[in-house]
Design a protein around this motif. Structure first.
Motif, PDB file in Angstrom:
ATOM      1  N   GLY A  90      48.495  71.993  57.505  1.00 46.64           N
ATOM      2  CA  GLY A  90      49.569  71.322  58.391  1.00 46.64           C
ATOM      3  C   GLY A  90      50.421  72.029  58.890  1.00 46.64           C
ATOM      4  N   ALA A  93      49.638  72.273  61.919  1.00 47.36           N
ATOM      5  CA  ALA A  93      49.262  70.966  63.248  1.00 47.36           C
ATOM      6  C   ALA A  93      49.986  71.257  65.054  1.00 47.36           C
ATOM      7  CB  ALA A  93      49.652  70.165  62.182  1.00 47.36           C
ATOM      8  N   ARG A 104      48.617  61.144  60.602  1.00 51.72           N
ATOM      9  CA  ARG A 104      48.162  62.244  59.679  1.00 51.72           C
ATOM     10  C   ARG A 104      47.644  61.743  58.383  1.00 51.72           C
ATOM     11  NH1 ARG A 104      49.839  67.034  57.452  1.00 51.72           N
ATOM     12  NH2 ARG A 104      48.107  68.228  56.550  1.00 51.72           N
ATOM     13  N   SER A 194      54.636  65.653  61.163  1.00 53.58           N
ATOM     14  CA  SER A 194      53.140  65.583  60.329  1.00 53.58           C
ATOM     15  C   SER A 194      53.523  66.086  58.934  1.00 53.58           C
ATOM     16  CB  SER A 194      51.909  66.309  61.066  1.00 53.58           C
ATOM     17  OG  SER A 194      51.921  67.157  61.582  1.00 53.58           O
TER      18      SER A 194
END
Length: 439
Positions: A90, A93, A104, A194
């Motif tokens: 993550g 991202a 997500r 996210s």
């Protein structure tokens, strides 16, 4: 009583850092997420042992049976079976839209678990991302807005925020990453919506002091209460076995041999944070640093425990800063230099053979073996550097580039070098495929 004192600290661009300066909290955010979950449990909107699919019907992993088994409690205590590596992904991202958190959740259908739900502990940021989505689903409020209304404002944490825009309108300490042992300002690291519930809340020294007071005072500061004393105790004590001699308790960790001291450490690409409370002695502390060394800089993670030792009246352990570059960078630079010299040697042999007539017919098997061996070694180097090395630290290659750019670029450089000398060896072998010159 909490005392907050500001020191004349300056960041890497000589900007002052004051007690009002905001810092990105990293994994300290998980404590806020856990507290929000506990609030909703006490409001009978969530249940610890209910499957998270009850609140997120669209939550699906690669294994549909396991997806239906993962509970809120397992997510809080990192026992869902989701791996550390998948959680670290993550941080690389690029989705920063307001609905990135819910989006997500909808992208997890290909994710494979590393263990059965409930089988064992494995720290993963993704567990708290899923919890953040559940908070949004049952409260009908965006995660950041929920924290503001139900945690920050009641506790008087008026500067803390989960919004980058709000933070930038305040006084933000400029973050930094380490490049080859030197802290370099890094103010363009993405704020990842996210990944918000796992590590992207901003706070400052005064606000964190009030938060720790609530943790020490049964969820209450002054006349404001954000959680019952029983709820606070549940957060601190609903622990599972984690690391060696370690326990993880819903956003806090502690040593099984010293259960009164509960702590948590946090890090993003350009900030490092630490908090601790001593439940028996009744004090708490928070350390907010506007730099993060990760794998290749000074040992910032040792500073928090040093503060704890001093608060407990113990003698702090002297920290030794080793001269020169960190060992991982030295190894990668040595490999890069060795490969560069190897390329020069191959180039010299190709040049020599190009300008000299062949003296004998090459052995075809030998040529094939040379090409195959070159390709195999190159593939091993590229795979090892781009996949195995980041994997040792629970990261994807993109995450490593974000968190530790100096090591990341050296990995790319070494991988490129391996490809280059592999191609050159193949050309050299093909060049040998010449008939013997008549004498």
């Amino acid at each position: 009583m909490v005392h907050v004192k500001g020191y004349g600290i300056r960041d890497t661009d000589n900007h002052p850092v004051t007690p009002n300066s905001l810092f990105l909290l990293g994994s300290l955010t998980k404590s806020f997420t856990a507290l929000a979950v506990m609030q909703l449990v006490e409001a009978h909107k969530l249940e610890f042992d209910a499957p998270v699919q009850r609140y997120l019907p669209n939550f699906r992993l690669a294994d549909p049976v396991a997806s239906a088994q993962i509970t809120v409690r397992q997510l809080l205590n990192h026992q869902s079976g989701i791996s550390t590596r998948d959680g670290m992904a993550g941080f690389a991202a690029t989705d920063t839209a307001a609905d990135a958190l819910q989006h997500r959740i909808h992208t997890l259908s290909d994710l494979r678990l590393s263990a059965e739900p409930g089988a064992r502990f494995e720290y993963s940021n993704l567990n708290y991302v899923i919890l953040g989505a559940a908070i949004e689903a049952v409260s009908h409020e965006p995660y950041g807005q929920y924290l503001r209304q139900h945690v920050f404002l009641p506790l008087g944490m008026r500067t803390s925020t989960a919004s980058e825009d709000e933070a930038l309108r305040s006084e933000v300490a400029l973050g930094a990453r380490y490049w080859f042992g030197h802290a370099i300002a890094a103010n363009r690291v993405p704020h990842l919506e996210s990944n918000l519930p796992a590590g992207y809340v901003y706070s400052n020294a005064g606000d964190m002091g009030r938060y720790l007071m609530a943790q020490l005072n049964g969820g209450q500061v002054g006349n404001a209460r954000v959680l019952s004393a029983t709820g606070i105790d549940t957060l601190h004590r609903s622990a599972v076995a984690a690391w060696v001699h370690g326990m993880y308790a819903m956003g806090w960790t502690y040593d099984a041999a010293d259960p009164s001291l509960i702590v948590h450490e946090g890090a993003t690409a350009n900030y490092h944070t630490y908090m601790a409370i001593d439940l028996d002695a009744g004090w708490g502390c928070a350390l907010l640093l506007n730099a993060n060394a990760n794998l290749t800089g000074p040992h910032l993670s040792e500073l928090g425990p040093q503060i704890v030792r001093q608060l407990r009246g113990e003698v702090a352990t002297p920290l030794q800063l080793e001269p020169g570059l960190p060992l991982p960078l030295v190894a990668l630079l040595a490999l890069l230099t060795g490969q560069a010299l190897f390329i020069c040697w191959i180039g010299a042999t190709i040049w020599r053979k190009w300008n000299e007539p062949a003296q004998k017919l090459p052995n075809k098997l030998r040529k094939v073996l040379c090409i195959a061996l070159s390709m195999a070694v190159a593939i091993m180097i590229v795979a090892g550097l781009s996949i195995a090395v980041p994997g040792l630290y629970g990261m994807s290659p993109l995450t490593l580039m974000t968190m530790t750019p100096d090591a990341g670029w050296l990995l790319i450089g070494n991988s490129a070098m391996a490809v280059i000398w592999c191609v050159m060896l193949i050309l050299r072998a093909l060049k040998n495929n010449r008939k013997t010159v008549a004498t």
